[in-house]
Design a protein around this motif. Structure first.
Motif, PDB file in Angstrom:
ATOM      1  N   UNK A  83      23.882  24.672  22.467  1.00 42.04           N
ATOM      2  CA  UNK A  83      22.703  25.442  22.029  1.00 42.04           C
ATOM      3  C   UNK A  83      23.055  26.734  21.304  1.00 42.04           C
ATOM      4  N   UNK A  84      24.102  26.688  20.474  1.00 44.08           N
ATOM      5  CA  UNK A  84      24.419  27.863  19.666  1.00 44.08           C
ATOM      6  C   UNK A  84      23.335  28.018  18.601  1.00 44.08           C
ATOM      7  N   UNK A  85      23.217  29.214  18.079  1.00 40.67           N
ATOM      8  CA  UNK A  85      22.198  29.471  17.060  1.00 40.67           C
ATOM      9  C   UNK A  85      22.654  28.855  15.741  1.00 40.67           C
ATOM     10  N   UNK A  86      21.873  27.892  15.247  1.00 35.64           N
ATOM     11  CA  UNK A  86      22.162  27.191  13.997  1.00 35.64           C
ATOM     12  C   UNK A  86      20.892  27.294  13.152  1.00 35.64           C
ATOM     13  N   UNK A  87      20.964  28.006  12.032  1.00 31.84           N
ATOM     14  CA  UNK A  87      19.768  28.267  11.239  1.00 31.84           C
ATOM     15  C   UNK A  87      19.901  27.704   9.826  1.00 31.84           C
ATOM     16  N   UNK A 108      20.068  35.193  22.096  1.00 31.67           N
ATOM     17  CA  UNK A 108      19.470  34.450  23.214  1.00 31.67           C
ATOM     18  C   UNK A 108      18.034  34.057  22.887  1.00 31.67           C
ATOM     19  N   UNK A 109      17.638  32.926  23.420  1.00 35.17           N
ATOM     20  CA  UNK A 109      16.266  32.449  23.208  1.00 35.17           C
ATOM     21  C   UNK A 109      15.333  33.195  24.155  1.00 35.17           C
ATOM     22  N   UNK A 110      14.050  33.307  23.810  1.00 37.70           N
ATOM     23  CA  UNK A 110      13.113  34.006  24.692  1.00 37.70           C
ATOM     24  C   UNK A 110      13.168  33.448  26.114  1.00 37.70           C
ATOM     25  N   UNK A 111      13.187  34.366  27.080  1.00 37.71           N
ATOM     26  CA  UNK A 111      13.244  33.950  28.478  1.00 37.71           C
ATOM     27  C   UNK A 111      14.665  33.906  29.015  1.00 37.71           C
ATOM     28  N   UNK A 112      15.672  33.959  28.119  1.00 38.88           N
ATOM     29  CA  UNK A 112      17.054  33.974  28.552  1.00 38.88           C
ATOM     30  C   UNK A 112      17.496  35.429  28.707  1.00 38.88           C
ATOM     31  N   UNK A 113      18.604  35.666  29.440  1.00 36.77           N
ATOM     32  CA  UNK A 113      19.092  37.037  29.591  1.00 36.77           C
ATOM     33  C   UNK A 113      19.328  37.673  28.223  1.00 36.77           C
TER      34      UNK A 113
END
Length: 192
Positions: A83-87, A108-113
């Motif tokens: 789940x790395x950031x891939x845009x 980090x995605x919303x809700x993650x640390x």
């Protein structure tokens, strides 16, 4: 494992569609059909020599973090798995830019640390509209998390590996179309 694969132009080798999209030297001859994968021979030896920071293996070609000062390498398939950031970004000239970030530089995605949900004041109407648009964009970017392949395989009485193949293909197809739905919803289905 790793998603849909397509033949190279010679038809003797196979490659992941995701790798063909994210490895800059490689291309796909017919984007509509997502095949054949071409220019694999253009991948420089230095890319083949990189060791994946996620699986620690030196097999296949790796990509590197898009942060200029970072040289961390990883396989495209490992990046999606972790789940790395891939845009994908559409620039002014309608050219698609692929940006990938290592574990350290992935947001980090919303809700993650790392995200603070605390707010000091109530948002204005304009801010609410902006927040709603942002939330919709985040949902579109994370569309595949809303699907449970295991449950779907059970509900449709399909073997898990068949449904996983379809799921991975669907995921890649949507990502290449900027996370938009592949089929327009029928009238009355928009809010399902």
């Amino acid at each position: 494992k790793g998603g849909a694969m397509k033949a190279t132009r010679a038809g003797t080798k196979w490659a992941h569609v995701s790798c063909a999209l994210w490895i800059p030297e490689v291309s796909i001859a017919c984007p509509e059909r997502m095949e054949p994968i071409t220019k694999v021979s253009h991948i420089p030896p230095s890319r083949w020599a990189l060791v994946c920071s996620l699986c620690k293996l030196k097999t296949g070609a790796c990509i590197q973090c898009s942060v200029k000062s970072c040289i961390v390498a990883f396989h495209v398939t490992c990046a999606f798995e972790h789940s790395l950031q891939m845009k994908t970004i559409l620039d002014e000239g309608d050219e698609v830019k692929f940006k990938s970030y290592c574990l350290k530089h992935s947001k980090p995605k919303p809700g993650e640390p790392g995200h603070s949900p605390a707010r000091h004041k109530a948002p204005t109407e304009t801010e609410k509209v902006g927040l709603r648009a942002q939330k919709l964009q985040e949902l579109e970017e994370e569309f595949y998390t809303l699907v449970r392949p295991e449950e779907l395989a059970h509900d449709l009485a399909l073997p898990q590996h068949i449904l996983d193949f379809i799921f991975q293909y669907w995921k890649l197809k949507r990502k290449t179309h900027f996370n938009k739905a592949l089929m327009t919803p029928k009238e009355g289905e928009e809010n399902l």
